[in-house]
Scaffold this active site. Structure first.
Site, PDB file in Angstrom:
ATOM      1  N   ASP A 162      20.075   8.753 -16.880  1.00 10.27           N
ATOM      2  CA  ASP A 162      19.058   8.579 -17.907  1.00 10.27           C
ATOM      3  C   ASP A 162      19.640   9.127 -19.212  1.00 10.27           C
ATOM      4  O   ASP A 162      19.916  10.330 -19.322  1.00 10.27           O
ATOM      5  CB  ASP A 162      17.793   9.345 -17.509  1.00 10.27           C
ATOM      6  CG  ASP A 162      16.683   9.201 -18.548  1.00 10.27           C
ATOM      7  OD1 ASP A 162      16.996   9.005 -19.739  1.00 10.27           O
ATOM      8  OD2 ASP A 162      15.503   9.304 -18.171  1.00 10.27           O
ATOM      9  N   TYR A 179      13.883   4.960 -29.041  1.00 11.01           N
ATOM     10  CA  TYR A 179      13.082   5.454 -30.167  1.00 11.01           C
ATOM     11  C   TYR A 179      13.474   6.857 -30.607  1.00 11.01           C
ATOM     12  O   TYR A 179      12.850   7.412 -31.504  1.00 11.01           O
ATOM     13  CB  TYR A 179      11.578   5.370 -29.873  1.00 11.01           C
ATOM     14  CG  TYR A 179      11.141   5.831 -28.505  1.00 11.01           C
ATOM     15  CD1 TYR A 179      11.054   7.175 -28.193  1.00 11.01           C
ATOM     16  CD2 TYR A 179      10.804   4.894 -27.525  1.00 11.01           C
ATOM     17  CE1 TYR A 179      10.639   7.590 -26.945  1.00 11.01           C
ATOM     18  CE2 TYR A 179      10.392   5.302 -26.259  1.00 11.01           C
ATOM     19  CZ  TYR A 179      10.305   6.652 -25.976  1.00 11.01           C
ATOM     20  OH  TYR A 179       9.901   7.049 -24.729  1.00 11.01           O
ATOM     21  N   LYS A 180      14.485   7.435 -29.985  1.00  9.49           N
ATOM     22  CA  LYS A 180      14.925   8.765 -30.402  1.00  9.49           C
ATOM     23  C   LYS A 180      16.108   8.603 -31.371  1.00  9.49           C
ATOM     24  O   LYS A 180      15.919   8.239 -32.516  1.00  9.49           O
ATOM     25  CB  LYS A 180      15.296   9.583 -29.161  1.00  9.49           C
ATOM     26  CG  LYS A 180      14.112   9.765 -28.182  1.00  9.49           C
ATOM     27  CD  LYS A 180      14.519  10.606 -26.982  1.00  9.49           C
ATOM     28  CE  LYS A 180      13.454  10.589 -25.882  1.00  9.49           C
ATOM     29  NZ  LYS A 180      12.226  11.294 -26.252  1.00  9.49           N
ATOM     30  N   PHE A 213      12.970  14.979 -16.879  1.00 13.14           N
ATOM     31  CA  PHE A 213      11.765  14.567 -17.586  1.00 13.14           C
ATOM     32  C   PHE A 213      10.844  13.991 -16.520  1.00 13.14           C
ATOM     33  O   PHE A 213      11.269  13.194 -15.681  1.00 13.14           O
ATOM     34  CB  PHE A 213      12.094  13.533 -18.663  1.00 13.14           C
ATOM     35  CG  PHE A 213      10.895  13.166 -19.489  1.00 13.14           C
ATOM     36  CD1 PHE A 213      10.463  14.001 -20.518  1.00 13.14           C
ATOM     37  CD2 PHE A 213      10.179  12.017 -19.230  1.00 13.14           C
ATOM     38  CE1 PHE A 213       9.339  13.684 -21.266  1.00 13.14           C
ATOM     39  CE2 PHE A 213       9.051  11.696 -19.982  1.00 13.14           C
ATOM     40  CZ  PHE A 213       8.633  12.529 -20.995  1.00 13.14           C
ATOM     41  N   ARG A 220      11.248  23.156 -29.812  1.00 14.89           N
ATOM     42  CA  ARG A 220      12.365  22.231 -29.711  1.00 14.89           C
ATOM     43  C   ARG A 220      12.735  21.706 -31.095  1.00 14.89           C
ATOM     44  O   ARG A 220      11.863  21.248 -31.845  1.00 14.89           O
ATOM     45  CB  ARG A 220      11.925  21.043 -28.837  1.00 14.89           C
ATOM     46  CG  ARG A 220      12.822  20.769 -27.679  1.00 14.89           C
ATOM     47  CD  ARG A 220      12.297  19.650 -26.791  1.00 14.89           C
ATOM     48  NE  ARG A 220      11.727  18.523 -27.515  1.00 14.89           N
ATOM     49  CZ  ARG A 220      11.735  17.269 -27.062  1.00 14.89           C
ATOM     50  NH1 ARG A 220      12.293  16.978 -25.906  1.00 14.89           N
ATOM     51  NH2 ARG A 220      11.171  16.303 -27.743  1.00 14.89           N
TER      52      ARG A 220
END
Lengths: 425, 425
Positions: free
Chosen positions: B217, B242-243, B148, B391
């Site tokens: 990560d 937050y995922k 990312f 996605r």
């Protein structure tokens, strides 16, 4: 007259004088509140009549409309729109949008303020960027020796990582100390402990004349007095939003990057939110133009939108009027303390001169821990700065003159009840 | 038979087959949902029947009890207790307290996880600290070449500031590449784009054998599959909340510092919250013991306490069960896509092998922008990774098998309606 009688008469006279002094100051407070053009703003905040809240310089009171706004943010924007809110509810652009709301409060033109991260993280960004902007050959960073500690700790790390050394100095000595080796100076606009206001225009001008950058920490001044970042040619500035800006506990801080520095602003935290095209998700970093370059990672939306809503209380408020009331409030509080407090128990460490005073009064008191605990129990909420400072913050949008009088009166009562020499709690 | 008649019969047969295939997969979905031991958790979330939400790997859905908790935080803790809440409402210790709630989800024993700041900022802390822990003579930092973007940008900055150089590498090549010059490697546990799960145990072991540190990560794995930080000897890790942890938009990230590294963990962001005695407010920095050393400035309380409340949905949930359902869901979704989607329009870039798959399915599609926009309009919410990836994230606590079947069915309908070669929006 017998000594006994004399003593009684003296006590009666003292009580009567005290009573008159109180009546007089209470009446003065009522008159001042009546004449106060900002008095109407108090009803915008969630406050209770039982408490005099003099800790708004640590955590601002809740603006009364924020809970309803946050219920909508949580229930509808997060709960119903979910991911779509990044675009449809304007989450993605919140850091720069809210920056524009703060800008006029600190005297910044558009496009120079961005919100996000903590003050400490912003001090790091600003100081590393300043050291880089100053260029080679300048190896010293001056730091306000009485700074709020985190600025000093972070400055030390920034200096270590950029090959600079820290020179701790009284801000009053900075103008003279700035020279060809000075890269930048980090100064608190208002000292968190004493409430002393430092000379932002003078120090900034001297630094610029020496070819160095001025980085100001506005935590204790923004929202309490005019800052004039653009007018005084400040290079970089940071500040928190949970004190006089009432953004809520730990609400995100802001970073000001003067327009002339933006193209060369080289952040040590170049997160994807500061990329020129974040959703291209390219492996190479290319910095966005403008203050957005100060962004890092995904912004903390709940805290950020609480802050945005909180800033509504500034609509139609001139910071000059806030400043005038702040000085009148602190003057009046000091007058009441002098009138009420037992001789020799407290001494103000806040400057008398208006040009050197922020929006708080700090009183040195040997029994400060016990006194502050008791003050809070009696509904006068200030705070303690160890070991011996009682701190009283005056937030002109919701503190009035009657509050100041009551705080001084209760302080005197507490001092009478807490014997001199009382141990710390 | 005329050609016309033949054609009609063929179409009818096709429709009937399609109908049977759909009936069959719908029935399978019902059976799978009935047998699903985690199905009951869905009612803990604010969801609507009209939407299949497959973007929980970007922003988790709202746990239904969070609005009431936040109303209390804002109205009572901030609005009534104000400054007292730092102590009385446990605000001050929230970063480490919430860290302890996340720890079991990522396989960490107590005292090693602390919450605060963004993922980007935590990558900076972790990577600078890792470079310092590795010691002199090791001048290379390996970085997942498909990372990312923010990790790569921040790694570049960390390397620049500590005198290291970045070596971008396919994670599969890292074990072999690690050598005497390697200080550390920064690797994504699950690739954000393809959904590929990288070999955390193997890469970590190889790095350790080479005397280097492993920094993981966990943004796309924590809460979706077992991580086993302690079990696999990971050195440092970061992740967002937050995922799959449903903390809310931009909720604070976390930092894991293995106990054996804590005493020497040397943060580049030594803010006052990481001081051994923060309220002494001494000019000299002295790092706190433990994971608290990873704290920086004042924590973002509103976002932090929303996260804390959101973590309640994990009570009594085993991450192994979540993983089993996640694999079953992505298997089933892929099966449905194969059954429904027009030939040659989409191709999965997510590995088939369970050991290499995270909790999302990424489909390459030439018309991805138009297709995703239309999917969202029809109530199937995934997201687009430019230029050509669709996605779909599967969050086992609230996504079911009927959702997966419906998503694949609607995808096929959209593909039939969006012609091949349709321009990007």
């Amino acid at each position: 007259m017998s000594d006994l009688l004399k003593g009684r008469l003296k006590d009666q006279l003292k009580d009567r004088l005290k009573g008159r002094r109180e009546e007089h100051l209470e009446a003065r407070a009522r008159d001042l509140d009546t004449a106060d053009g900002l008095a109407g703003h108090r009803e915008k905040f969630a406050l209770d009549a039982d408490t005099v809240y003099l800790d708004g310089n640590s955590l601002g009171a809740l603006p009364a409309h924020v809970p309803a706004r946050m219920a909508d943010v949580i229930t509808r924007e997060w709960g119903e729109l979910r991911i779509r809110s990044w675009d449809e509810s304007g989450w993605w652009t919140a850091p720069e949008r809210i920056g524009e709301r703060i800008a006029p409060i600190v005297g910044a033109g558009p496009g120079q303020v961005v919100v996000g991260d903590s003050t400490s993280v912003n001090v790091f960004k600003a100081l590393v960027a300043a050291a880089r902007l100053a260029g080679d050959g300048r190896d010293e960073i001056l730091v306000d020796a009485s700074t709020f500690p985190t600025d000093g700790y972070i400055a030390e790390s920034a200096a270590r990582m950029t090959g600079h050394r820290i020179v701790p100095l009284d801000p009053a000595a900075m103008a003279e100390a700035a020279g060809p080796r000075t890269a930048a100076a980090l100064v608190n606009h208002v000292d968190y402990r004493s409430g002393r206001l430092h000379d932002l225009p003078g120090i900034t001008a001297a630094l610029r004349a020496a070819g160095a950058l001025a980085v100001w920490d506005l935590c204790h001044s923004a929202g309490a007095l005019p800052v004039g970042l653009d007018a005084h040619g400040v290079d970089l500035a940071v500040g928190c939003t949970y004190k006089y800006l009432n953004g809520g506990p730990g609400s995100p801080a802001y970073l000001y990057v003067a327009e002339r520095h933006q193209a060369a602003f080289d952040s040590p935290l170049p997160g994807w939110n500061s990329h020129a095209d974040p959703f291209a998700m390219t492996p190479g970093y290319e910095a966005a133009a403008g203050a957005v370059r100060g962004r890092v990672g995904t912004p903390d939306i709940l805290s950020m939108l609480a802050l945005e809503a909180a800033l509504d209380v500034w609509d139609g408020v001139a910071v000059e009027d806030v400043r005038a009331k702040s000085l009148a409030l602190t003057d009046f509080f000091l007058e009441c303390v002098r009138a009420y407090a037992p001789e020799g128990r407290v001494a103000s460490v806040t400057p008398e001169a208006h040009g050197e005073r922020g929006s708080q009064v700090a009183l040195r008191c040997a029994e400060a821990p016990a006194v502050m605990a008791e003050l809070i129990r009696r509904g006068v909420v200030g705070d303690l700065r160890r070991p011996d400072v009682l701190r009283f913050g005056f937030t002109p949008l919701y503190v009035g003159f009657a509050d100041a009088e009551r705080a001084a009166r209760v302080l005197a009562e507490v001092l009478a009840d807490v014997p001199a020499g009382a141990p710390a709690e």
